[in-house]
Design a protein around this motif. Structure first.
Motif, short mmCIF file in Angstrom:
data_model
loop_
_atom_site.label_atom_id
_atom_site.label_comp_id
_atom_site.label_asym_id
_atom_site.label_seq_id
_atom_site.Cartn_x
_atom_site.Cartn_y
_atom_site.Cartn_z
N PHE A 144 39.90 39.76 45.75
CA PHE A 144 40.58 40.00 44.48
C PHE A 144 40.33 38.81 43.55
CE2 PHE A 144 44.93 40.30 42.24
CZ PHE A 144 44.41 41.12 41.25
N VAL A 145 39.67 39.04 42.42
CA VAL A 145 39.39 37.99 41.43
C VAL A 145 40.30 38.21 40.24
CG1 VAL A 145 37.66 36.95 39.92
CG2 VAL A 145 37.00 37.77 42.18
N VAL A 146 41.09 37.18 39.89
CA VAL A 146 42.04 37.27 38.79
C VAL A 146 41.47 36.50 37.61
CG1 VAL A 146 44.43 36.95 38.07
CG2 VAL A 146 43.90 37.33 40.49
N GLY A 170 33.20 46.71 52.12
CA GLY A 170 33.33 45.68 51.09
C GLY A 170 33.91 46.21 49.79
N GLU A 171 34.71 45.37 49.12
CA GLU A 171 35.31 45.76 47.84
C GLU A 171 35.64 44.50 47.05
OE1 GLU A 171 36.61 48.36 44.87
OE2 GLU A 171 35.70 48.90 46.80
N LEU A 172 35.27 44.47 45.80
CA LEU A 172 35.60 43.37 44.89
C LEU A 172 36.40 43.95 43.74
CD1 LEU A 172 35.31 40.48 43.79
CD2 LEU A 172 33.14 41.19 42.76
N THR A 173 37.62 43.44 43.54
CA THR A 173 38.49 43.90 42.46
C THR A 173 38.66 42.78 41.45
OG1 THR A 173 39.70 45.31 44.03
CG2 THR A 173 40.73 44.88 41.90
N ILE A 174 38.39 43.09 40.18
CA ILE A 174 38.52 42.12 39.10
C ILE A 174 39.60 42.61 38.14
CG2 ILE A 174 36.62 43.25 37.88
CD1 ILE A 174 37.35 39.51 37.61
N ILE A 175 40.49 41.70 37.73
CA ILE A 175 41.58 42.09 36.83
C ILE A 175 41.62 41.14 35.65
CG2 ILE A 175 43.29 40.70 38.10
CD1 ILE A 175 45.36 42.84 37.40
N ASP A 176 41.80 41.70 34.46
CA ASP A 176 41.93 40.91 33.23
C ASP A 176 42.41 41.86 32.13
OD1 ASP A 176 41.48 39.29 30.85
OD2 ASP A 176 40.20 38.04 32.11
N ASP A 177 43.40 41.44 31.35
CA ASP A 177 43.93 42.32 30.32
C ASP A 177 43.43 41.95 28.92
OD1 ASP A 177 45.36 39.93 30.23
OD2 ASP A 177 47.12 40.89 29.36
N TYR A 178 42.53 40.97 28.83
CA TYR A 178 42.03 40.54 27.52
C TYR A 178 40.84 41.38 27.09
CZ TYR A 178 44.86 36.29 27.92
OH TYR A 178 45.89 35.40 28.04
N VAL A 179 40.56 41.32 25.79
CA VAL A 179 39.35 41.95 25.24
C VAL A 179 38.39 40.85 24.81
CG1 VAL A 179 40.54 44.02 24.49
CG2 VAL A 179 40.35 42.09 22.92
N ILE A 180 37.14 41.20 24.63
CA ILE A 180 36.09 40.24 24.32
C ILE A 180 36.14 39.87 22.85
CG2 ILE A 180 33.59 39.86 24.31
CD1 ILE A 180 33.47 41.96 26.60
N LEU A 240 43.89 42.64 51.29
CA LEU A 240 42.92 41.67 50.81
C LEU A 240 42.55 40.67 51.90
CD1 LEU A 240 44.44 40.85 47.29
CD2 LEU A 240 42.51 42.37 47.78
N ASP A 241 41.32 40.18 51.81
CA ASP A 241 40.87 39.10 52.70
C ASP A 241 41.04 37.73 52.04
OD1 ASP A 241 39.95 40.66 54.97
OD2 ASP A 241 38.37 41.38 53.63
N ALA A 242 40.97 37.68 50.72
CA ALA A 242 41.13 36.42 50.00
C ALA A 242 41.33 36.73 48.53
CB ALA A 242 39.92 35.50 50.19
N LYS A 265 47.43 34.79 52.43
CA LYS A 265 46.04 35.06 52.08
C LYS A 265 45.33 33.78 51.65
CE LYS A 265 46.51 39.46 52.77
NZ LYS A 265 45.85 40.11 53.93
N PRO A 266 44.10 33.55 52.10
CA PRO A 266 43.32 32.41 51.58
C PRO A 266 43.16 32.54 50.08
CG PRO A 266 42.27 33.36 53.51
CD PRO A 266 43.36 34.30 53.14
N PHE A 267 43.21 31.41 49.41
CA PHE A 267 43.30 31.42 47.95
C PHE A 267 42.44 30.30 47.36
CE2 PHE A 267 46.17 29.93 44.29
CZ PHE A 267 45.57 30.78 43.37
N LEU A 268 41.51 30.68 46.47
CA LEU A 268 40.70 29.69 45.76
C LEU A 268 41.21 29.60 44.33
CD1 LEU A 268 38.34 27.76 45.36
CD2 LEU A 268 36.88 29.74 44.89
N GLU A 269 41.82 28.47 44.01
CA GLU A 269 42.34 28.24 42.66
C GLU A 269 41.29 27.49 41.85
OE1 GLU A 269 44.50 28.72 40.40
OE2 GLU A 269 43.94 27.02 39.16
N SER A 270 41.00 27.98 40.64
CA SER A 270 40.03 27.32 39.78
C SER A 270 40.41 27.56 38.33
CB SER A 270 38.61 27.85 40.04
OG SER A 270 38.53 29.23 39.74
N GLY A 271 40.07 26.62 37.50
CA GLY A 271 40.38 26.77 36.09
C GLY A 271 39.70 25.70 35.27
#
Length: 412
Positions: A144-146, A170-180, A240-242, A265-271
């Motif tokens: 899951f990518v936020v 396999g499954e990759l879920t991406i979430i974002d509520d913004y527009v370009i 989820l796996d991560a 859940k394993p969690f990669l925080e980045s910003g």
């Protein structure tokens, strides 16, 4: 006699060939010489094959990519400073390995323990790094990518090129509520100018699928927050796996971190924030979580949140303050820059003759009641249009309205 002479010459040539084959040197070392046409390169090509060369006769390969699998030595460039040694020689080695891998992929090399053999698998390079067992596990992972901004685009691009999440499970879920927005195009490279106004998550998922059609990806146009827990429910999080964060605000990071902590859940925080960046790997029962060492409070809300998706009164106040600067300062400065006070028309008359009046930019003042009333009325109307609760203290705008909202100078 010509037939006898021809036979004699042929017999002598045969004996010479047999003698040469018997004395053909057996090379113990093979050297790859790059830039073999230079002074050093030609000298090495001449010296290394001699029988009196240190270590015996060498076989020299002058940039012959088909023989890279036989290479046993690569030249080392010596510098007086260790940092220079590492930089130059690491670059040389990278170039050699890239050429070797490219040769193997095109069937030019014979293969070795270090160079992967030609394969039809799209993730052959990832397998050479991680191994087939780990690569298969990542192909079947559920991640899951936020966030689908600058970091989110980078994650999706890398995942697609590595062949991850392409397995049966396999499954990759991406979430974002913004527009370009137009300002996104300079750093969020999966978007193009014709995507302006479209959902970031949907466009980035489509772009990643174009890179790797086997990628299993699902795009959600939501915000990760308590209001969307009907979508991001327990069943979803437990499967989820991560989780990977690519967010631009602290509150959302803490919310995702709390969910990963609860569901283990394993969690990669980045910003990122301007030139600064942050990464943190959170492993259940092994490392501290993101919320255990919170970042300092944000001094400024993300502009895309303020202009398109406000969800608290602070965002409305920031928007009102920026509008004051836009209407009464920046636009006036732009107009007077294009038409100065001494500007003249084509006939020589003053451009600012009646009824036109030459304008002057207004400097915001927190002690001017008219300025404060503009901020108050604009922020309340903004909050009403988005259904944001209006707290009682808004009727008494504090002094901090004039602080903490950096307004850039007009670039004249």
């Amino acid at each position: 006699m010509s037939w006898w002479w021809a036979g004699a010459v042929g017999a002598v040539k045969k004996r010479q060939d047999e003698s040469a084959a018997a004395t053909k040197p057996s090379f113990k070392s093979v050297a790859l010489i790059l830039c073999s046409t230079g002074i050093i390169g030609t000298s090495l090509l001449d010296i290394l094959p001699r029988d009196d060369t240190l270590g015996g006769q060498w076989k020299s390969v002058a940039e012959a990519l088909g023989s890279l699998a036989d290479v046993t030595h690569v030249a080392w460039s010596s510098h007086s400073i260790d940092d220079q040694n590492r930089e130059v020689n690491a670059g040389m080695l990278r170039n050699v390995l890239v050429l070797a891998l490219r040769s193997a992929m095109h069937g030019m090399g014979t293969g070795s323990a270090m160079i992967p053999r030609p394969s039809t698998e799209p993730d052959i390079y990832a397998i050479s790094v991680f191994g087939s067992k780990l690569q298969k596990k990542m192909r079947d992972s559920n991640i899951f990518v936020v966030g689908s901004g600058a970091l989110g685009c980078e994650f999706l691009k890398n995942f697609a090129l590595m062949g991850l999440f392409c397995g049966r499970k396999g499954e990759l879920t991406i979430i974002d509520d913004y527009v370009i927005e137009k300002s996104n195009l300079s750093r969020q490279f999966l978007f193009r100018d014709w995507n302006i106004g479209q959902a970031k998550s949907t466009v980035s998922a489509t772009a990643a699928s174009a890179i790797n059609s086997s990628l299993h990806i699902d795009a959600l146009q939501n915000r990760a927050c308590p209001e969307t827990e009907l979508v991001l429910n327990d069943a979803f999080l437990e499967g989820l796996d991560a989780v990977i964060n690519a967010l631009d605000n602290v509150n959302a990071r803490i919310y995702v971190d709390m969910g990963c902590l609860y569901f283990q859940k394993p969690f990669l925080e980045s910003g990122t924030l301007g030139p600064k960046c942050n990464t943190q790997m959170v492993i259940p029962h092994l490392t501290e979580n993101y919320g255990a060492s919170r970042d300092p409070p944000e001094k400024q809300a993300p502009m895309c949140t303020v202009h398109y998706f406000p969800h608290n009164i602070d965002h409305c106040l920031t928007w009102a303050r920026s509008k004051f600067e836009d209407y009464f300062s920046n636009r006036v400065k732009q107009l007077t820059f294009a038409f100065p006070e001494d500007a003249a028309t084509s006939t020589g008359a003053s451009y600012w003759s009646a009824p036109k009046r030459f304008p002057h930019p207004v400097q915001f003042s927190a002690v001017d009641s008219s300025h404060i009333q503009f901020i108050l009325a604009s922020s309340i109307l903004r909050a009403m249009s988005f259904g944001i609760p209006i707290p009682d203290w808004v009727n008494n705008i504090p002094d901090w309205v004039s602080f903490g909202i950096p307004i850039p100078d007009w670039p004249i």
